[in-house]
Write an enzyme that holds these catalytic residues in place. Structure first.
Site, PDB file in Angstrom:
ATOM      1  N   LYS A   1     -15.441 -15.546  -5.285  1.00 16.45           N
ATOM      2  CA  LYS A   1     -14.061 -16.167  -5.046  1.00 16.45           C
ATOM      3  C   LYS A   1     -13.332 -15.115  -4.252  1.00 16.45           C
ATOM      4  O   LYS A   1     -13.436 -13.746  -4.567  1.00 16.45           O
ATOM      5  CB  LYS A   1     -13.520 -16.065  -6.545  1.00 16.45           C
ATOM      6  CG  LYS A   1     -12.022 -16.766  -6.477  1.00 16.45           C
ATOM      7  CD  LYS A   1     -12.114 -18.103  -6.428  1.00 16.45           C
ATOM      8  CE  LYS A   1     -10.716 -18.619  -6.266  1.00 16.45           C
ATOM      9  NZ  LYS A   1     -10.508 -18.801  -4.706  1.00 16.45           N
TER      10      LYS A   1
ATOM     11  N   GLN B   1     -12.151  -7.219  -3.996  1.00 17.47           N
ATOM     12  CA  GLN B   1     -12.290  -8.433  -4.765  1.00 17.47           C
ATOM     13  C   GLN B   1     -13.104  -8.302  -5.839  1.00 17.47           C
ATOM     14  O   GLN B   1     -12.774  -8.853  -6.866  1.00 17.47           O
ATOM     15  CB  GLN B   1     -12.743  -9.654  -3.848  1.00 17.47           C
ATOM     16  CG  GLN B   1     -11.939 -10.955  -4.327  1.00 17.47           C
ATOM     17  CD  GLN B   1     -10.310 -10.961  -3.869  1.00 17.47           C
ATOM     18  OE1 GLN B   1     -10.038 -10.693  -2.807  1.00 17.47           O
ATOM     19  NE2 GLN B   1      -9.608 -11.523  -4.754  1.00 17.47           N
TER      20      GLN B   1
ATOM     21  N   LYS C   1     -11.055  -6.357  -8.551  1.00 15.78           N
ATOM     22  CA  LYS C   1      -9.893  -7.323  -8.940  1.00 15.78           C
ATOM     23  C   LYS C   1     -10.236  -8.635  -9.894  1.00 15.78           C
ATOM     24  O   LYS C   1      -9.688  -8.664 -10.659  1.00 15.78           O
ATOM     25  CB  LYS C   1      -9.204  -7.841  -7.606  1.00 15.78           C
ATOM     26  CG  LYS C   1      -7.929  -8.412  -7.634  1.00 15.78           C
ATOM     27  CD  LYS C   1      -7.593  -9.126  -6.408  1.00 15.78           C
ATOM     28  CE  LYS C   1      -7.407  -8.336  -5.278  1.00 15.78           C
ATOM     29  NZ  LYS C   1      -6.664  -8.855  -4.241  1.00 15.78           N
TER      30      LYS C   1
ATOM     31  N   LYS D   1     -15.024 -12.855   0.418  1.00 14.04           N
ATOM     32  CA  LYS D   1     -13.992 -12.701   1.259  1.00 14.04           C
ATOM     33  C   LYS D   1     -14.375 -13.420   2.804  1.00 14.04           C
ATOM     34  O   LYS D   1     -15.757 -13.162   2.734  1.00 14.04           O
ATOM     35  CB  LYS D   1     -13.565 -11.205   1.431  1.00 14.04           C
ATOM     36  CG  LYS D   1     -11.918 -11.391   1.933  1.00 14.04           C
ATOM     37  CD  LYS D   1     -10.844 -11.436   1.008  1.00 14.04           C
ATOM     38  CE  LYS D   1      -9.636 -11.567   1.345  1.00 14.04           C
ATOM     39  NZ  LYS D   1      -8.674 -11.275   0.375  1.00 14.04           N
TER      40      LYS D   1
ATOM     41  N   GLY E   1      -6.459 -18.621   0.417  1.00 10.44           N
ATOM     42  CA  GLY E   1      -5.807 -18.117   1.557  1.00 10.44           C
ATOM     43  C   GLY E   1      -5.581 -16.667   1.473  1.00 10.44           C
ATOM     44  O   GLY E   1      -6.137 -15.967   0.606  1.00 10.44           O
ATOM     45  N   ASP E   2      -5.255 -16.098   2.419  1.00  7.88           N
ATOM     46  CA  ASP E   2      -4.946 -14.674   2.782  1.00  7.88           C
ATOM     47  C   ASP E   2      -4.147 -14.525   3.989  1.00  7.88           C
ATOM     48  O   ASP E   2      -3.474 -15.374   4.350  1.00  7.88           O
ATOM     49  CB  ASP E   2      -6.224 -13.783   2.906  1.00  7.88           C
ATOM     50  CG  ASP E   2      -5.933 -12.312   2.565  1.00  7.88           C
ATOM     51  OD1 ASP E   2      -5.762 -11.903   1.627  1.00  7.88           O
ATOM     52  OD2 ASP E   2      -5.734 -11.662   3.832  1.00  7.88           O
TER      53      ASP E   2
ATOM     54  N   THR F   1       1.167 -14.465  -6.407  1.00  9.05           N
ATOM     55  CA  THR F   1       0.749 -13.061  -6.204  1.00  9.05           C
ATOM     56  C   THR F   1       1.976 -12.247  -6.028  1.00  9.05           C
ATOM     57  O   THR F   1       2.160 -11.294  -6.623  1.00  9.05           O
ATOM     58  CB  THR F   1       0.334 -13.030  -4.585  1.00  9.05           C
ATOM     59  OG1 THR F   1      -0.954 -13.917  -4.453  1.00  9.05           O
ATOM     60  CG2 THR F   1      -0.323 -11.455  -4.457  1.00  9.05           C
TER      61      THR F   1
ATOM     62  N   ASN G   1       3.678 -14.823   2.579  1.00  6.78           N
ATOM     63  CA  ASN G   1       3.794 -15.396   1.150  1.00  6.78           C
ATOM     64  C   ASN G   1       4.051 -14.401   0.105  1.00  6.78           C
ATOM     65  O   ASN G   1       4.736 -14.497  -0.792  1.00  6.78           O
ATOM     66  CB  ASN G   1       2.130 -16.107   0.885  1.00  6.78           C
ATOM     67  CG  ASN G   1       2.016 -16.607  -0.359  1.00  6.78           C
ATOM     68  OD1 ASN G   1       1.526 -15.796  -1.296  1.00  6.78           O
ATOM     69  ND2 ASN G   1       2.516 -17.684  -0.736  1.00  6.78           N
TER      70      ASN G   1
ATOM     71  N   SER H   1      -5.692 -18.576  -9.001  1.00  4.55           N
ATOM     72  CA  SER H   1      -6.549 -19.334  -8.147  1.00  4.55           C
ATOM     73  C   SER H   1      -7.866 -19.904  -9.267  1.00  4.55           C
ATOM     74  O   SER H   1      -8.345 -21.074  -9.335  1.00  4.55           O
ATOM     75  CB  SER H   1      -7.414 -18.755  -6.933  1.00  4.55           C
ATOM     76  OG  SER H   1      -6.627 -18.617  -5.861  1.00  4.55           O
TER      77      SER H   1
HETATM   78  P1  NDP Z   1       0.846 -13.796   5.273  1.00  2.03           P
HETATM   79  O1  NDP Z   1       0.024 -14.083   6.663  1.00  2.03           O
HETATM   80  O2  NDP Z   1       1.676 -14.719   4.680  1.00  2.03           O
HETATM   81  O3  NDP Z   1       1.824 -12.590   5.707  1.00  2.03           O
HETATM   82  C1  NDP Z   1       1.712 -11.502   6.149  1.00  2.03           C
HETATM   83  C2  NDP Z   1       2.764 -10.547   6.424  1.00  2.03           C
HETATM   84  O4  NDP Z   1       2.159  -9.316   6.636  1.00  2.03           O
HETATM   85  C3  NDP Z   1       3.604 -11.211   7.409  1.00  2.03           C
HETATM   86  O5  NDP Z   1       5.024 -10.781   7.441  1.00  2.03           O
HETATM   87  C4  NDP Z   1       2.773 -10.117   8.730  1.00  2.03           C
HETATM   88  O6  NDP Z   1       3.818 -10.116   9.562  1.00  2.03           O
HETATM   89  C5  NDP Z   1       2.362  -8.975   8.108  1.00  2.03           C
HETATM   90  N1  NDP Z   1       1.487  -8.378   8.720  1.00  2.03           N
HETATM   91  C6  NDP Z   1       0.223  -8.697   8.758  1.00  2.03           C
HETATM   92  N2  NDP Z   1      -0.619  -7.982   9.481  1.00  2.03           N
HETATM   93  C7  NDP Z   1       0.150  -6.869   9.606  1.00  2.03           C
HETATM   94  C8  NDP Z   1      -0.063  -5.690  10.678  1.00  2.03           C
HETATM   95  N3  NDP Z   1      -1.118  -5.412  11.031  1.00  2.03           N
HETATM   96  N4  NDP Z   1       0.934  -5.009  10.700  1.00  2.03           N
HETATM   97  C9  NDP Z   1       2.218  -5.234  10.099  1.00  2.03           C
HETATM   98  N5  NDP Z   1       2.596  -6.424   9.332  1.00  2.03           N
HETATM   99  C10 NDP Z   1       1.592  -7.095   9.297  1.00  2.03           C
HETATM  100  O7  NDP Z   1      -0.133 -12.957   4.328  1.00  2.03           O
HETATM  101  P2  NDP Z   1      -0.133 -12.871   2.815  1.00  2.03           P
HETATM  102  O8  NDP Z   1       1.519 -12.514   2.363  1.00  2.03           O
HETATM  103  O9  NDP Z   1      -0.627 -13.800   2.072  1.00  2.03           O
HETATM  104  O10 NDP Z   1      -0.778 -11.420   2.749  1.00  2.03           O
HETATM  105  C11 NDP Z   1      -0.235 -10.062   2.565  1.00  2.03           C
HETATM  106  C12 NDP Z   1      -1.015  -9.163   1.979  1.00  2.03           C
HETATM  107  O11 NDP Z   1      -1.225  -9.532   0.473  1.00  2.03           O
HETATM  108  C13 NDP Z   1      -2.485  -8.796   2.458  1.00  2.03           C
HETATM  109  O12 NDP Z   1      -2.719  -7.625   2.502  1.00  2.03           O
HETATM  110  C14 NDP Z   1      -3.262  -9.816   1.742  1.00  2.03           C
HETATM  111  O13 NDP Z   1      -4.561  -9.457   1.788  1.00  2.03           O
HETATM  112  C15 NDP Z   1      -2.646  -9.513   0.278  1.00  2.03           C
HETATM  113  N6  NDP Z   1      -3.001 -10.611  -0.619  1.00  2.03           N
HETATM  114  C16 NDP Z   1      -2.570 -11.830  -0.741  1.00  2.03           C
HETATM  115  C17 NDP Z   1      -2.842 -12.535  -1.578  1.00  2.03           C
HETATM  116  C18 NDP Z   1      -2.405 -14.206  -1.580  1.00  2.03           C
HETATM  117  O14 NDP Z   1      -2.572 -14.725  -2.395  1.00  2.03           O
HETATM  118  N7  NDP Z   1      -1.953 -14.691  -0.451  1.00  2.03           N
HETATM  119  C19 NDP Z   1      -3.284 -12.389  -2.979  1.00  2.03           C
HETATM  120  C20 NDP Z   1      -3.503 -10.995  -3.075  1.00  2.03           C
HETATM  121  C21 NDP Z   1      -3.529 -10.132  -1.841  1.00  2.03           C
HETATM  122  P3  NDP Z   1       3.380 -10.857  11.273  1.00  2.03           P
HETATM  123  O15 NDP Z   1       3.750 -12.203  10.904  1.00  2.03           O
HETATM  124  O16 NDP Z   1       4.239 -10.167  12.329  1.00  2.03           O
HETATM  125  O17 NDP Z   1       1.901 -10.882  11.464  1.00  2.03           O
HETATM  126  O1  2IT Z   2      -6.758 -10.844  -1.762  1.00  2.00           O
HETATM  127  C1  2IT Z   2      -6.678 -11.864  -2.616  1.00  2.00           C
HETATM  128  O2  2IT Z   2      -6.850 -11.579  -3.895  1.00  2.00           O
HETATM  129  C2  2IT Z   2      -6.237 -13.175  -2.205  1.00  2.00           C
HETATM  130  N1  2IT Z   2      -6.098 -13.100  -0.994  1.00  2.00           N
HETATM  131  C3  2IT Z   2      -6.283 -14.334  -2.973  1.00  2.00           C
HETATM  132  C4  2IT Z   2      -7.954 -14.795  -3.263  1.00  2.00           C
HETATM  133  C5  2IT Z   2      -8.175 -16.101  -4.209  1.00  2.00           C
HETATM  134  O3  2IT Z   2      -9.133 -16.574  -4.001  1.00  2.00           O
HETATM  135  O4  2IT Z   2      -6.875 -16.916  -4.633  1.00  2.00           O
END
Ligand code: NDP
Ligand code: 2IT
Length: 447
Positions: A93, A114, A117, A129, A168-169, A212, A243, A379
């Site tokens: 997952k 992961q 976590k 992943k 997603g991520d 998240t 997100n 999830s």
């Molecule tokens: P999104 O794509 O929705 O948003 C990512 C954000 O981070 C954007 O504002 C983006 O800016 C910025 N960003 C991405 N890469 C870079 C970079 N190299 N340098 C600076 N800014 C950056 O992703 P999420 O919000 O889903 O994910 C954010 C983080 O949270 C990640 O590390 C992800 O692995 C983690 N995460 C996500 C989960 C989920 O359920 N979605 C669960 C647990 C962890 P820009 O638009 O300019 O690229």
């Molecule tokens: O980093 C993470 O935990 C996620 N992007 C969510 C993974 C998931 O299966 O919901």
């Protein structure tokens, strides 16, 4: 690197050799091995059953070509990945990341993290992943759809609701999950919970979008309570505006804090009056625009190009963008400005130097594996609803999420108390997450 247990130190050297140049993956393994040293000291049985050797080697690593036609009819080629890291406690997952920086090291670090976590959530999910170096930025909806269809045409061979369940991520949200789900259903002729983060009309869970960011704040709230403190009246800085950042901002604000800054990869905005989240949502969720536009729309807000968000004074810092976005100097700046709490919404956003500085200076630090586990936990709740063929209410899911974050906090604190210091949630999360997986691996024999 300070891996005290000799077996783990020697094993780390082998991992370094075998995964040469994969710096993010090695960083993640190094941190976990540092934390696990006292466990290895105490548990020769786990060394004997090869648990440490096995847990750092993915069960399966898939890489494939993703060819697709852009809007001008030109052939484009990207690289697709899925790492199926560990299935000891449940089906693989973990999310899919679409970003130009995606490579085997990034996918393996994320898959490795992961495992622990998912274990911490208490739900039966293994670690996986995937993703691609495809960049959704600037692509049309049709290009994103054709890419997703091509990606899933290959990925569908390896996944399934009881085998491996992606989500997603970065760069993969509701739009991408929709296209990926549609293609899976079409090829396999099967309507199942093979992906999470689905839309509400086709099997998605209420509160998964928020999970998240909300979960991060619930976790931080437990940290605050431990210190007899609350979110009320606190100044918060959140990096990112995707997100996780958006829903962390929403919940922190609901809990009485003032979020004064958010960012994207181009720069950051500072709003002394508190971020107007409706404006951020409009720019990011609707228009897919840049955070810079916030300053043009909200009087008094200031945009600064480039890095620097961690120089803003705050009580609570929530890095919610990407790996290694907060380095040792950033940590020092935050500490000098009096930060009290740091909790990670992103995966591995703080460098080892930053974490060391936080722990050495009494900043209460919530590591990603624990603090951002609310997304994958929800999830897991989406998978349960899909299996039951039922849909729970928002309140039901949100209450479960809140309870899960509390128990992650308590379990990580208890493991930290037993093996390190109670407030060292880095050690606590790594150890508590590891032990459940290790027992399961040992029980199932050498695989
Ligand atoms: P999104 O794509 O929705 O948003 C990512 C954000 O981070 C954007 O504002 C983006 O800016 C910025 N960003 C991405 N890469 C870079 C970079 N190299 N340098 C600076 N800014 C950056 O992703 P999420 O919000 O889903 O994910 C954010 C983080 O949270 C990640 O590390 C992800 O692995 C983690 N995460 C996500 C989960 C989920 O359920 N979605 C669960 C647990 C962890 P820009 O638009 O300019 O690229
Ligand atoms: O980093 C993470 O935990 C996620 N992007 C969510 C993974 C998931 O299966 O919901």
């Amino acid at each position: 690197m300070n891996i005290k247990n000799q077996h783990l130190a020697e094993l780390y050297a082998k991992v370094e050799k075998r995964n040469a140049g994969e710096k993010e993956f090695l960083q993640a393994v190094g941190e976990v091995f540092e934390s696990l040293s006292p466990v290895a000291d105490k548990r020769p049985d786990l060394i004997e059953s090869g648990v440490f050797e096995r847990i750092v080697e993915p069960e399966r690593f898939i890489q494939f070509r993703v060819a697709w036609l852009d809007d001008s009819g030109k052939v484009q080629v990207n690289r697709g990945f899925r790492v199926q890291f560990n299935s000891a406690i449940g089906p693989y997952k973990g999310g899919l990341r679409f970003h130009p920086s995606v490579c085997s090291s990034v996918i393996k670090f994320l898959g490795f993290e992961q495992i622990f976590k998912n274990s911490l959530t208490g739900l039966p999910m293994g670690g996986g992943k995937g993703g691609s170096d495809f960049d959704p930025k600037g692509k049309s909806d049709n290009e994103v759809m054709r890419f997703c269809q091509s990606f899933m045409t290959e990925l569908q061979k390896y996944i399934g609701p009881d085998t491996d369940v992606p989500a997603g991520d970065i760069g993969v949200g509701a739009r991408e999950i929709g296209y990926l789900f549609g293609q899976y259903k079409r090829i396999r002729d099967e309507f199942s919970g093979v992906l999470t983060g689905k839309g509400l009309t086709y099997g998605g869970s209420l509160a998964r979008t928020q999970a998240t960011g909300y979960g991060l704040c619930y976790f931080t709230d437990n940290m605050l309570k431990k210190k007899g403190d609350t979110f009320a009246g606190k100044t918060v800085v959140i990096s990112g505006s995707g997100n996780v950042a958006i829903y962390a901002c929403e919940k922190a604000t609901q809990l009485g804090a003032k979020v004064v800054a958010m960012s994207d990869s181009n720069g950051y905005v500072y709003d002394a009056n508190g971020i107007d989240l409706a404006v951020v949502k409009q720019i990011k969720e609707v228009e897919r625009g840049r955070i810079k536009e916030y300053a043009a729309r909200v009087p008094g807000a200031v945009y600064t190009e480039g890095k620097g968000i961690w120089n803003i004074k705050c009580d609570i810092a929530l890095p919610c963008a990407t790996q290694n976005e907060l380095n040792g100097d950033d940590a020092k700046a935050l500490i000098a400005n009096g930060v009290k709490y740091v909790a990670e919404g992103a995966n591995m956003p703080s460098t080892p130097e930053a974490i060391e500085a936080f722990l050495a200076n009494g900043v209460y630090f919530g590591p990603a594996k624990a603090a951002n586990a609310g997304g994958v936990a929800t999830s897991g709740l989406e998978m349960s609803q899909n299996s039951q063929r039922l849909a729970w209410t928002f309140e039901e899911v949100d209450n479960k999420l809140c309870g899960i974050m509390k128990s992650i906090f308590e379990n990580a604190s208890a493991a930290a108390k037993e093996y390190a210091q109670e407030d060292n949630l880095v050690a606590g999360a790594n150890i508590a997450g590891f032990l459940k997986v290790a027992e399961a691996m040992k029980a199932q024999g050498v695989l």
